[in-house]
Write a protein that holds these residues in place. Sequence first.
Motif, PDB file in Angstrom:
ATOM      1  N   PRO A   1      78.286 123.087  45.537  1.00  0.00           N
ATOM      2  CA  PRO A   1      79.551 122.409  45.235  1.00  0.00           C
ATOM      3  C   PRO A   1      79.921 121.408  46.319  1.00  0.00           C
ATOM      4  O   PRO A   1      80.501 120.359  46.024  1.00  0.00           O
ATOM      5  CB  PRO A   1      80.572 123.547  45.180  1.00  0.00           C
ATOM      6  N   SER A   2      79.576 121.741  47.552  1.00  0.00           N
ATOM      7  CA  SER A   2      79.933 120.825  48.635  1.00  0.00           C
ATOM      8  C   SER A   2      79.243 119.469  48.433  1.00  0.00           C
ATOM      9  O   SER A   2      79.875 118.419  48.569  1.00  0.00           O
ATOM     10  CB  SER A   2      79.535 121.430  49.974  1.00  0.00           C
ATOM     11  N   ALA A   3      77.974 119.519  48.044  1.00  0.00           N
ATOM     12  CA  ALA A   3      77.240 118.272  47.816  1.00  0.00           C
ATOM     13  C   ALA A   3      77.837 117.517  46.633  1.00  0.00           C
ATOM     14  O   ALA A   3      77.998 116.287  46.654  1.00  0.00           O
ATOM     15  CB  ALA A   3      75.769 118.577  47.565  1.00  0.00           C
TER      16      ALA A   3
ATOM     17  N   PRO B   1      73.195 115.901  42.707  1.00  0.00           N
ATOM     18  CA  PRO B   1      74.632 116.082  42.970  1.00  0.00           C
ATOM     19  C   PRO B   1      75.481 115.060  42.228  1.00  0.00           C
ATOM     20  O   PRO B   1      76.543 115.385  41.692  1.00  0.00           O
ATOM     21  CB  PRO B   1      74.742 115.897  44.491  1.00  0.00           C
ATOM     22  N   GLN B   2      74.984 113.825  42.167  1.00  0.00           N
ATOM     23  CA  GLN B   2      75.786 112.829  41.462  1.00  0.00           C
ATOM     24  C   GLN B   2      75.820 113.106  39.962  1.00  0.00           C
ATOM     25  O   GLN B   2      76.837 112.900  39.307  1.00  0.00           O
ATOM     26  CB  GLN B   2      75.254 111.415  41.710  1.00  0.00           C
TER      27      GLN B   2
ATOM     28  N   ALA C   1      80.904 117.739  45.554  1.00  0.00           N
ATOM     29  CA  ALA C   1      82.217 117.220  45.942  1.00  0.00           C
ATOM     30  C   ALA C   1      82.071 115.923  46.724  1.00  0.00           C
ATOM     31  O   ALA C   1      82.794 114.950  46.460  1.00  0.00           O
ATOM     32  CB  ALA C   1      82.962 118.276  46.764  1.00  0.00           C
ATOM     33  N   ALA C   2      81.116 115.908  47.637  1.00  0.00           N
ATOM     34  CA  ALA C   2      80.912 114.705  48.427  1.00  0.00           C
ATOM     35  C   ALA C   2      80.570 113.526  47.525  1.00  0.00           C
ATOM     36  O   ALA C   2      81.113 112.419  47.660  1.00  0.00           O
ATOM     37  CB  ALA C   2      79.789 114.946  49.444  1.00  0.00           C
ATOM     38  N   SER C   3      79.681 113.789  46.582  1.00  0.00           N
ATOM     39  CA  SER C   3      79.263 112.744  45.657  1.00  0.00           C
ATOM     40  C   SER C   3      80.442 112.285  44.797  1.00  0.00           C
ATOM     41  O   SER C   3      80.617 111.094  44.530  1.00  0.00           O
ATOM     42  CB  SER C   3      78.129 113.285  44.789  1.00  0.00           C
ATOM     43  N   LEU C   4      81.258 113.263  44.396  1.00  0.00           N
ATOM     44  CA  LEU C   4      82.418 112.961  43.555  1.00  0.00           C
ATOM     45  C   LEU C   4      83.396 112.064  44.306  1.00  0.00           C
ATOM     46  O   LEU C   4      83.860 111.043  43.787  1.00  0.00           O
ATOM     47  CB  LEU C   4      83.094 114.276  43.146  1.00  0.00           C
ATOM     48  N   VAL C   5      83.672 112.449  45.535  1.00  0.00           N
ATOM     49  CA  VAL C   5      84.614 111.677  46.333  1.00  0.00           C
ATOM     50  C   VAL C   5      84.094 110.258  46.532  1.00  0.00           C
ATOM     51  O   VAL C   5      84.812 109.278  46.344  1.00  0.00           O
ATOM     52  CB  VAL C   5      84.849 112.366  47.689  1.00  0.00           C
TER      53      VAL C   5
END
Lengths: 278, 264, 264, 334, 256
Positions: free
Chosen positions: A59-61, A239-240, A63-67
Motif C-alpha cells: 500500500p505504501s508504494a 503500483p501505478q 500511495a506514493a504512486s497515487l499521490v
Amino acid sequence: MTDAALRIAIPEPRPRGAPLWLRRRPELVLTPLVFLVLVALWQAVAWSGVVSAFVLPAPSAIAASLVAGLRSGLFLQHGLVTLAEAAAGFAIAVAAGLVVGTLIAEIRLLERTVYPCLVAIQTMPKIALAPLLVVWFGFGPGSKIAVAAIISFFPMLVTTIAGLRDTDRGRLDVLLALGAAPLRCLVSAKLPGALPHVFSGLSIAAVFALTGAIVGEFVGASAGLGYLIVQANARLNIPQVFALLLVLGGIGVLAYGTIQALRRRLLFWAPKEERSSP
Amino acid sequence: MATPLIAVRDLTKIYPTARGEQVQALSRVNLDIRPGEFVSLVGPSGCGKTTVLRILAGLIRDYAGSVSLRGQAMRGPSKDVGVVFQDANLMPWRSAEANVMLPVEVLGLDRKAMRPRAKELLAMVGLEGFERKLPNELSGGMRQRVAIARALIHDPALLLMDEPFGALDAMTRDTMNVELGRIAARSNKTVFLITHSIAEAVFLSDRVLVMSSRPGRIVEDIRIELPRPRDLDIIASPIFSSTVVRIRRLLDGEDATALPSIAH
Amino acid sequence: MATPLIAVRDLTKIYPTARGEQVQALSRVNLDIRPGEFVSLVGPSGCGKTTVLRILAGLIRDYAGSVSLRGQAMRGPSKDVGVVFQDANLMPWRSAEANVMLPVEVLGLDRKAMRPRAKELLAMVGLEGFERKLPNELSGGMRQRVAIARALIHDPALLLMDEPFGALDAMTRDTMNVELGRIAARSNKTVFLITHSIAEAVFLSDRVLVMSSRPGRIVEDIRIELPRPRDLDIIASPIFSSTVVRIRRLLDGEDATALPSIAH
Amino acid sequence: APALGQALAKSSFGPTTTDISTGHAAHSSLPRALGYWREEGLDVEVFGIAGNTAGLQLITNNNIDFISISGDQILMARNQGMAIKAVYMHARQPINRIVVPKAGGVTSIAQLKGKTLGIPVLGPQPYATAAFQEAGLDIEKDIRQVATGTGAPALLALRRGDIAGWISWDTAVAALENRGMEFTELRPSFFGDLFGNAIITREALLRENPALVVKMCRAIAKSVHFGLTNPEAAIRIHWQLYPQTRPQGGDPAQVMAEAKRVFLSRFSSYALEGVTKYGESLPSQWARLKQQMVAANELPADHDLNAAFDGSFIDRINEFDRDAVAAQARSWNG
Amino acid sequence: MWREAAPPLIFVVLLLAAWEAGALWGGLDPLIMPAPSEIGEQLVLGFSSGVYPLHLGVTLAQSLAGFVIAVAMGVGIGALISISPLVERTLNPFLIAFEAMPKIALAPLVIVWFGYGMGSKIVLAAVIAFFPVLVSTILGLRACDPGRLDVMHALGASRGQVFRMVRLPGALPFIFSGVNVAVVFVLLGSIVGEFVGAKAGLGTLILYANENLETARTFSILAMLAALGLLLHFGVAALRQRLLFWAEPRRGTPGH
Ligand SMILES: Nc1ncnc2c1ncn2[C@@H]1O[C@H](COP(=O)(O)OP(=O)(O)OP(=O)(O)O)[C@@H](O)[C@H]1O
Ligand SMILES: Nc1ncnc2c1ncn2[C@@H]1O[C@H](COP(=O)(O)OP(=O)(O)OP(=O)(O)O)[C@@H](O)[C@H]1O
Ligand SMILES: [Mg+2]
Ligand SMILES: [Mg+2]
C-alpha cells in the motif's frame, strides 16, 4: 426493586456522549476505519512476502504512486476523459434502456421476440467486440462511449421491464377507468411506479459504464485512465496500476452515490423504512 | 321510458386462479340503469359486487353476456365516468391535490381553471389544509376521501362507487351521504353505488339491487318510493325502516327471521 | 381494582412530513385498559385513532409521554398481542390459510396442531373453501376477514383492532360482532377496538372512548352499563339507544343537535 | 531417459500469448507430443498467458517456472528489480513487423510520416520506435497509432484504408497474408542486430535447480530442430494437441499451406544463423537492445546487461543427437 | 405451448433469412458478417470434430458455478447489508469501488490466488455478475411494503423471521431483475477470464478463430455463447414463474 432491575426496565434510548454528527452518520468514521484495517492487512501481506510485490504491491508504494499521479494532474486529466466517456455511454444506455425496456414490457410480442435476441447479443464478449466497435465508431471517444453504453444498457433494460411488470394494478385501474391512453398510463402510473426498480438499474449501470469506458480504452485510446493502466502495466509499473484502480474505484463510489442521492430525491414518496421498524 | 344508460344481460364471469381452478363470480346477472338514476347494489362480502363494477367501468373484458353503455356494446372505459374503487388507489408520489387533479390531466382539461374546483372538493370532503400532503401522510379515511374527490373532479355523468364510505366514521359518512345525494340530484348524475350499509342504500337510491353470493346473482330489484329531495329526517319514516328491514331479510336468506342488527 | 394492562399517560405524537412540516396527531392522550376489558375508540376520520393503536402495538416509538404494558414501560411489540390493521396487509405470496398461519410460524408454535384451528377460524369468518386462494383472488371483505383470523390464531391475551369490519356487509358484520363478543368473553381477552360504528362500539364494549380531532384528544370515557352476555336483542333496549345518541352527540360537537343518522 | 514408473518432475511453461498457434509449437505441443520433456523426466504444463506483464508477475510469484518473452521486457523487468534471467535465446530475429499494403507503393519508413498506423494492442513499441527514429521520425508525433486488434478488424482497417500500415508480430501478419493481403515489410537497418524473444526463469530456480533449466530447454531445442526439419509434421502434431487451432473446413491442401505460412513466420527466426547452438546469444544483440532502450529512455545508461542473461547452460542444452531428431522428423507420419 | 413458442421462432427464422439474403445479395462483408449458413456449417464441423462440445462444457460449467456463487453472494451480502444501514454505509463503498475496477487488470492476482484452471474463471465470472444481484437485492429489500412489516413487527418477529417471511419474498421481483442481468454478465466474466489465460473454453476458441480470421467460426462460437445465455435466461424465467406466481399480472384484465 433493585437498582439493576430499574436500569433494565428503563433502558437508555441511545448511547450518550457521541456527538450528533457521529450518531447520525457513523459511517463517516467507520468507513475510513475499515479502509485502514484493509490497508493494514494488505501491508501485512506485502511484508510477509507471501505474494510477490509485482503481483500485489505494498500500500505504501501504491500511495506514493497515487499521490504523485494526483499531484502532477495526470490522473485528473485522464480521469476527466474517462468520466466523460462513461457519462456519455451511461446517458445513452439509460435512454435506450428506458425506451426499449418500455416497448418490450408493453408489447408482449416484442418480449417474446426481441428480448431473447437482446439477451443473446449481450452475451457477446465486449472485448471481442471492441475492435469491431473501433471500426464502426472510429478511433476517438466514440468507440469507448459505445462499449460503455452497450455494457450498461442491459441492466437498464432488465430493470425497466421488471419495474413496469411490477405495476400496481389498482393505480393502473384508476387511469384505465378514465379511458387514459397507453402512453398516459405509462407516464402517470407505470413509470413512476417502476422507479424503485429503475433505480437499481441506474445504480448498476453507473458503475458498469465506468468499466465499459475502461475496457474500450484498453483496446485502443490515447487518453483516459484505461490508457494509463495499459501503459503502466506494459512498463511493469504495478503500483501505478493499482493507484489507477483506486482512482477508478473512487469515481465508481461517487457515481453510485450520486445515483443514490437522486434516488432519495425522486423517491421521496416511497415508504421510509425508519417509520415502521422499531 | 328512456333507453337505459347501462344495460347488462346475462353477465357471467369466471376467474381463473393461480392454482388452475376457476371461480364463478357472477352468474347471469341482468340489470338496467336509466340516465339520472341512483342505483345501489348490496350483497354479502365476496358475492361479486366489485366484479360487476369493474365490468361496468370497462376494466374487465373477458366475460360472458352483454354489457351496453348508452345503447352501444361496451368496448372499454369511457371518459365520462368517475370511479371510486374499494381501495383508495392514490398515486403515492402525488399530493392529495395532485391526486384529485389526475383526471383533469388525463382528460386534457384546463388545469388552471380546475385547480379551485379541486380545492373545493377537498374542502367538501373535509380535507382543507391537507392539499399538499402525500398519501402516506394521510389516515385511511382521509385517503378514501381524496379518492372520492378525484372521482368527482371532472363532473362525470356516471359515477361508479365501490364502498366509498367504508373507512369513514359515522358523522363524516352522514355528511358525505347528504353531499352525494345533493350532487347527484343537482347535476342529474347517474350513480351506481356499492355499499354495505342498507340504510345508506335506501337513503340515497331510487333502486336497490340485492345480490346473492356464490355465484353472484341479482335476487331482487327494489324501488325506493321515498320522495325527493330527502334529508336525514326521512330515516324516521316508516317506509324507510320497512324497506331496510325488507332488504335485510332478503340478505339474511329466506329462512332467516328479521334479526335486529347493529349495522344497517 | 387490578393494575391496568395498558396505561397511557400524556401521549403526544408529532409526525414529520415529506415537506418538512409537522403534524400533531395526538395531544396528551391518557387512557387505561384493565385486563379482560373491552374498550372501543371512536372518533372522526383522521383524529389519530390508528396512531394510538400503532403506539400500543409497539410500532411507533418516537412519541412523548409514557405507555406501559402490564406495569412495565413499553419497549416494543409483545408476542401476546393480536393486531388487525386498517388495511388487511396480507402477504400476497401466501394462501389465505398460510396467511392465517403466519403468527404460528413466527411464534414457533406447533404448526401441525394449529392447522385445524386455522381452518376453523377461516370457517368462522365465512371463508370455508377459500383456504388455498391467494389474496389477490379474494374480494376486499374476504381479505379483511383473513386478517381477522390471523390476529386470532395464536389466541393472544390482548387484541388491537383497527376498523376490522369496515369492509364487511351488514350481515357478516353482525355475525362477526357477535362472534368477537363471544371470543372476548370466553377467553377473557382484553380488546382495544377502533370502529366507526357507534352501535358496534356500544354493543361490544365495557367502555367507549371518544376522541376529538386535530390534535387528537380523548374527550370522553363512557362506561357501557349493559348487562353481559349481550345478544343482538339488546339493541332494542333504551340504554343502548340513549348511549348511542349520547356518543353521537359528543362526536358532532357541542353545538350540534342530535341529528338522525344513517350510520350508527 | 528415466526408468519407467519413475515419477516425473512437475514444471510449467508459459508462452506469453493466449493464442498458442502453430508458431508456438516448439514450446507447447512438440516437446510434449514427441515425448522430449518426458524423456528429460519432466511433466510440463503449458499455460497461455495474456501479455508479458502477466507472465512476469506469475513467474516472480512462483506460479510458473519458465516463460518466453521479448528482450526489452526482460531488461525492463531486471531494471524493476525482478529476479529473473534469460537462459535461452528463442527467436533470433525480431518477431515484430512493420508492414504496408503492397498496393500503396510505400517502400520506406520515412514515407509513413503523418500517416495513421495500426497496432494490435496499446503499449510501448520499442522496435517500431527505434525503426522510426532511424528514419528520422518520432513515433509519438509523426504518425498516429490506433489499436486495431489482430485478425479481421485489422484486415478490415487495412482494406478500408483506415490505416496506412500495421505494426504487429510475425504470426499475425502471416494470418492476414493468408487472407490475400499482400504486404511490403519495412525493416530498419539494425533488424539483423536484434533478437525477438528469450526463455527466462527465476534466479532462485536457476540456483536451486539448474538441471531443470537444461532439461526444459533441451526438449524445446529438439522441438525447434524437429519443426525446422519437417514443418508439416510439426503442424499436424500441434493440431492434434490443440485441435482448436486447426481451421475448420476448407480445402485441406490450402489449409496446410496457410498453416505453414504462419508456422514458418515464427520458426524461421528460430533457425541457426550466425551461431551453431540453439539458444545461444551474441552479446552484441543484447548491447544493441540496451542501446535502443536507453535512447528511448526506457532504461538507465548504467544498466547491468550481464545480469540479464546466463549462457552457461547452452552447451548442455545442445547435447542431443540432431541427426536422430531430424530423422525422426523426416520419417514422421502421424 | 406452440402458441407461446411460435412468435419467437418465426421471428428468428425471418431474421436468419434476411441475414442470409443480405450475405448472398446484399454485399455483407463476410469478414464482418458471415452468412448464417456458413456459421451453421462451422457449428456442424465444430461439433462433429468434438472440439466444440469440450469447450462449451468448460464454459458452461464455469458459468454455472460462477452464477450460483454470484447469486448466493449477491443475495447473501445484500441481506447482510439490509439488516443494518450501518453495515451498508460502511461496506458498500468498498464493494462499489471494487466493482468499478476493471477485472482484467486484476486478472494476474486472481490467477495467483485461484489458480490457472477453472477456479480463476469462476471467480472472475462470479465477481462480475454478483454486483447486479447485490444492488437489486439491497434496493429490493429496502422497497419492502411497510404494512407487511407492521404485521411482523407487531408479532415481535425476529430480524431473521422478518427477512425470511416478508422482506425476501417481497424483494424477489427486484432480485430477479438482478439475476437476469447476472445471467449475461456471468458469461462475459468467464469469457474475460479465458481471454486472460486458459486452456479451454469458448473464450479461447474465439481467440484462435479471431487470429486466424475465421469470422464464420467466431460467429459460431458467439452463437454457442448466445445459446448458453438464452438457456440460463429461460431457466431463470422459469424459476421466476414458479417463485413469483403471486406477482404475475392476472389475465383477463385490459391494458395489454
Ligand atoms: N382476480 C381474481 N381472481 C380470482 N378470483 C377472484 C378475483 N377477483 C375476485 N375473485 C373472486 O370473485 C368473487 C367475487 O369477488 P368481488 O371482489 O367481486 O366481491 P365483492 O362482492 O366486491 O366482495 P366485498 O364486498 O368483500 O368487496 C370472490 O369469491 C373472489 O374470491
Ligand atoms: N406517516 C405520517 N406522516 C405524517 N402524518 C401522518 C402520518 N400518519 C398519520 N398522519 C397524520 O396523523 C393524523 C392522524 O392519523 P391516523 O391515521 O391516526 O388517523 P385515524 O384516526 O386512524 O383516521 P381514520 O379513521 O381515517 O383511519 C392525520 O391527520 C394524518 O394526516
Ligand atoms: Mg368488493
Ligand atoms: Mg385509521
